[in-house]
Enzyme design. Structure first.
Site, mmCIF file in Angstrom:
data_model
loop_
_atom_site.group_PDB
_atom_site.id
_atom_site.type_symbol
_atom_site.label_atom_id
_atom_site.label_comp_id
_atom_site.label_asym_id
_atom_site.label_seq_id
_atom_site.Cartn_x
_atom_site.Cartn_y
_atom_site.Cartn_z
ATOM 1 N N CYS A 17 0.825 -1.205 0.000
ATOM 2 C CA CYS A 17 0.000 0.000 0.000
ATOM 3 C C CYS A 17 0.862 1.259 0.000
ATOM 4 C CB CYS A 17 -0.922 -0.042 1.224
ATOM 5 S SG CYS A 17 -2.002 1.382 1.352
ATOM 6 N N CYS A 68 -0.529 4.100 2.088
ATOM 7 C CA CYS A 68 -0.334 3.897 3.530
ATOM 8 C C CYS A 68 1.116 4.164 3.928
ATOM 9 C CB CYS A 68 -0.660 2.460 3.937
ATOM 10 S SG CYS A 68 -2.205 1.833 3.275
ATOM 11 N N ASP A 69 2.064 3.636 3.151
ATOM 12 C CA ASP A 69 3.450 3.589 3.617
ATOM 13 C C ASP A 69 4.425 4.482 2.855
ATOM 14 O OD1 ASP A 69 2.611 1.709 5.462
ATOM 15 O OD2 ASP A 69 2.973 0.024 4.109
HETATM 16 C C1 LIG Z 1 0.065 -4.509 5.135
HETATM 17 C C2 LIG Z 1 -1.095 -3.558 4.973
HETATM 18 C C3 LIG Z 1 -0.993 -2.288 5.496
HETATM 19 C C4 LIG Z 1 -2.063 -1.398 5.370
HETATM 20 N N1 LIG Z 1 -1.935 -0.148 5.911
HETATM 21 C C5 LIG Z 1 -2.963 0.717 5.823
HETATM 22 C C6 LIG Z 1 -2.844 2.028 6.365
HETATM 23 O O1 LIG Z 1 -1.816 2.409 6.948
HETATM 24 N N2 LIG Z 1 -3.926 2.851 6.237
HETATM 25 C C7 LIG Z 1 -5.080 2.485 5.573
HETATM 26 O O2 LIG Z 1 -6.019 3.290 5.499
HETATM 27 N N3 LIG Z 1 -5.193 1.260 5.037
HETATM 28 C C8 LIG Z 1 -4.184 0.367 5.148
HETATM 29 N N4 LIG Z 1 -4.289 -0.862 4.572
HETATM 30 C C9 LIG Z 1 -5.529 -1.209 3.867
HETATM 31 C C10 LIG Z 1 -6.615 -1.595 4.893
HETATM 32 O O3 LIG Z 1 -6.064 -2.477 5.840
HETATM 33 C C11 LIG Z 1 -7.807 -2.241 4.204
HETATM 34 O O4 LIG Z 1 -8.326 -1.369 3.223
HETATM 35 C C12 LIG Z 1 -8.912 -2.549 5.227
HETATM 36 O O5 LIG Z 1 -8.418 -3.423 6.217
HETATM 37 C C13 LIG Z 1 -10.124 -3.201 4.550
HETATM 38 O O6 LIG Z 1 -11.031 -3.530 5.565
HETATM 39 P P1 LIG Z 1 -12.143 -4.652 5.369
HETATM 40 O O7 LIG Z 1 -12.844 -4.747 6.683
HETATM 41 O O8 LIG Z 1 -12.927 -4.381 4.158
HETATM 42 O O9 LIG Z 1 -11.368 -6.007 5.046
HETATM 43 P P2 LIG Z 1 -10.227 -6.797 5.826
HETATM 44 O O10 LIG Z 1 -9.353 -5.890 6.594
HETATM 45 O O11 LIG Z 1 -9.622 -7.674 4.780
HETATM 46 O O12 LIG Z 1 -11.034 -7.690 6.866
HETATM 47 C C14 LIG Z 1 -11.807 -8.785 6.459
HETATM 48 C C15 LIG Z 1 -11.935 -9.779 7.607
HETATM 49 O O13 LIG Z 1 -12.815 -10.832 7.188
HETATM 50 C C16 LIG Z 1 -12.323 -12.066 7.670
HETATM 51 N N5 LIG Z 1 -12.852 -13.143 6.844
HETATM 52 C C17 LIG Z 1 -12.547 -13.437 5.555
HETATM 53 N N6 LIG Z 1 -13.256 -14.507 5.126
HETATM 54 C C18 LIG Z 1 -14.031 -14.905 6.170
HETATM 55 C C19 LIG Z 1 -14.966 -15.964 6.359
HETATM 56 N N7 LIG Z 1 -15.258 -16.843 5.389
HETATM 57 N N8 LIG Z 1 -15.556 -16.092 7.566
HETATM 58 C C20 LIG Z 1 -15.284 -15.221 8.587
HETATM 59 N N9 LIG Z 1 -14.391 -14.203 8.461
HETATM 60 C C21 LIG Z 1 -13.778 -14.041 7.271
HETATM 61 C C22 LIG Z 1 -10.811 -11.907 7.577
HETATM 62 O O14 LIG Z 1 -10.148 -12.811 8.457
HETATM 63 C C23 LIG Z 1 -10.626 -10.448 7.994
HETATM 64 O O15 LIG Z 1 -10.425 -10.316 9.380
HETATM 65 C C24 LIG Z 1 -3.237 -1.780 4.687
HETATM 66 C C25 LIG Z 1 -3.328 -3.072 4.141
HETATM 67 C C26 LIG Z 1 -2.273 -3.949 4.275
HETATM 68 C C27 LIG Z 1 -2.390 -5.348 3.705
#
Ligand SMILES: Cc1cc2nc3c(=O)[nH]c(=O)nc-3n(C[C@H](O)[C@H](O)[C@H](O)COP(=O)(O)OP(=O)(O)OC[C@H]3O[C@@H](n4cnc5c(N)ncnc54)[C@H](O)[C@@H]3O)c2cc1C
Length: 307
Positions: free
Chosen positions: A132, A135-136
């Site tokens: 990202c 982010c970084d």
């Molecule tokens: C290394 C990294 C660093 C990042 N740093 C930043 C930052 O500094 N700032 C920023 O704004 N964004 C950052 N991001 C992006 C941000 O983390 C994502 O946009 C955000 O987390 C998306 O949120 P979400 O809830 O949609 O999905 P996710 O964070 O992907 O959460 C989805 C959840 O669903 C769960 N899940 C999946 N399938 C199932 C299932 N079948 N049953 C039950 N549970 C399930 C997963 O385990 C997970 O916990 C970063 C991403 C990464 C990878």
């Protein structure tokens, strides 16, 4: 069988925000999370773009979001969702441990950036390895970094990273880019960028943080080290939409299609966060989607007389 007004699949920023809104609206809410609450942010040590926090670790933000949702009464269970279907107007959610019923479901299962799968990638994640730029990027001021990939995301982010880095290498396994022509031109005209063609990353090295990557030229099979302090990997993102795609409309990249209310093509099923296409995959966007989905799901339950 336990019954809830709303079941949320996934306990990342989108799911936990949806849970907070649903529970605060006094709707009996269950979050099903297969690993631990927090989602992708658990993979990052420093977040600087979440409003209200100058700098916070992913773990602390995850814990705060979880506590916040629980404070209003959300029930959070660590179970993996295996299947969801509609039955007589209700949604039936099957997990590894049980079966639950709900009036509405919010899909917030996010996704995962595609990994290179090379040695050092996991070990140095958050220590120079990133998925990202938004982010970084600011952590790499005046440093030499590499971006891996050749599509719109890789090229766009490489250009973005030149705002901060002193030098950006774009590593691409072919001798031409897939990205849009305009992006390619902008990249190739940027004096801070050098494209390394026909090359793949074989491993990522460094004692505590990234120090170099080992490249292999796919035409000559020659290996060569490249000294960099950061590697941004942009070779794709896989949304966790496959469990639910039997009836749900997906776009050509596999993301769940929604309207502005986060409604999907299936009545009573909403989607939020990285599981649907985002211009920028960010915590704030996932939270915003989660809030919208929760409000829309409550309106749906009222309209159907389910609450
Ligand atoms: C290394 C990294 C660093 C990042 N740093 C930043 C930052 O500094 N700032 C920023 O704004 N964004 C950052 N991001 C992006 C941000 O983390 C994502 O946009 C955000 O987390 C998306 O949120 P979400 O809830 O949609 O999905 P996710 O964070 O992907 O959460 C989805 C959840 O669903 C769960 N899940 C999946 N399938 C199932 C299932 N079948 N049953 C039950 N549970 C399930 C997963 O385990 C997970 O916990 C970063 C991403 C990464 C990878």
């Amino acid at each position: 069988m336990e019954r809830y007004y709303i079941i949320i699949v996934g306990g990342g920023p989108a799911g936990l925000t949806a849970a907070l809104y649903c529970a605060r609206a006094k709707l009996n809410t269950l979050v099903l999370e297969k690993k631990m609450p927090g989602g992708q942010i658990l993979n990052t040590e420093r977040i600087e773009n979440c409003p209200g926090f100058d700098s916070i670790s992913g773990l602390e933000l995850a814990q705060r979001m979880e506590q916040h949702a629980r404070k209003f009464g959300a029930n959070i269970k660590l179970e993996e969702v295996k299947e969801i279907h509609s039955e007589k107007g209700a949604k039936v959610v099957k997990t590894t441990q049980g079966v639950y019923h709900a009036g509405a479901v919010i899909l917030a299962a996010g996704g995962e950036p595609r990994w290179l799968g090379v040695p050092g990638e996991k070990e140095l994640l958050g220590k120079g390895v990133s998925y990202c730029a938004l982010c970084d990027g600011p952590f790499f001021a005046e440093q030499t970094i590499a971006v891996v990939g050749g599509g719109d995301a890789a090229v766009g982010e490489a250009i973005y990273l030149t705002k901060f880095a002193g030098k950006v290498y774009l590593i691409h396994r072919r001798n031409s880019l897939r990205a849009k022509k305009e992006l390619q031109e902008e990249l190739l005209n940027n004096p801070k960028v050098e494209v390394v063609w026909d090359s793949v990353v074989e491993n990522i090295e460094g004692k505590h943080t990234v120090e170099r990557i080992m490249l292999k030229n796919v035409k000559t099979s020659k290996n060569s080290p490249l000294e960099v302090s950061g590697v941004f990997i942009y070779i794709g993102f896989v949304p966790n939409s496959n469990l639910f795609n039997k009836n749900l409309e997906l776009d050509e990249r596999g993301y769940i299609k929604t309207d502005y209310k986060m409604s999907t093509s299936v009545e009573g099923v909403f989607a939020a966060g990285d599981i649907r296409f985002q211009l920028a995959k960010q915590i704030t966007n996932a939270m915003s989607d989660g809030a919208t989905a929760a409000i829309a799901a409550e309106a749906y339950l009222k309209e159907k007389g389910l609450v």
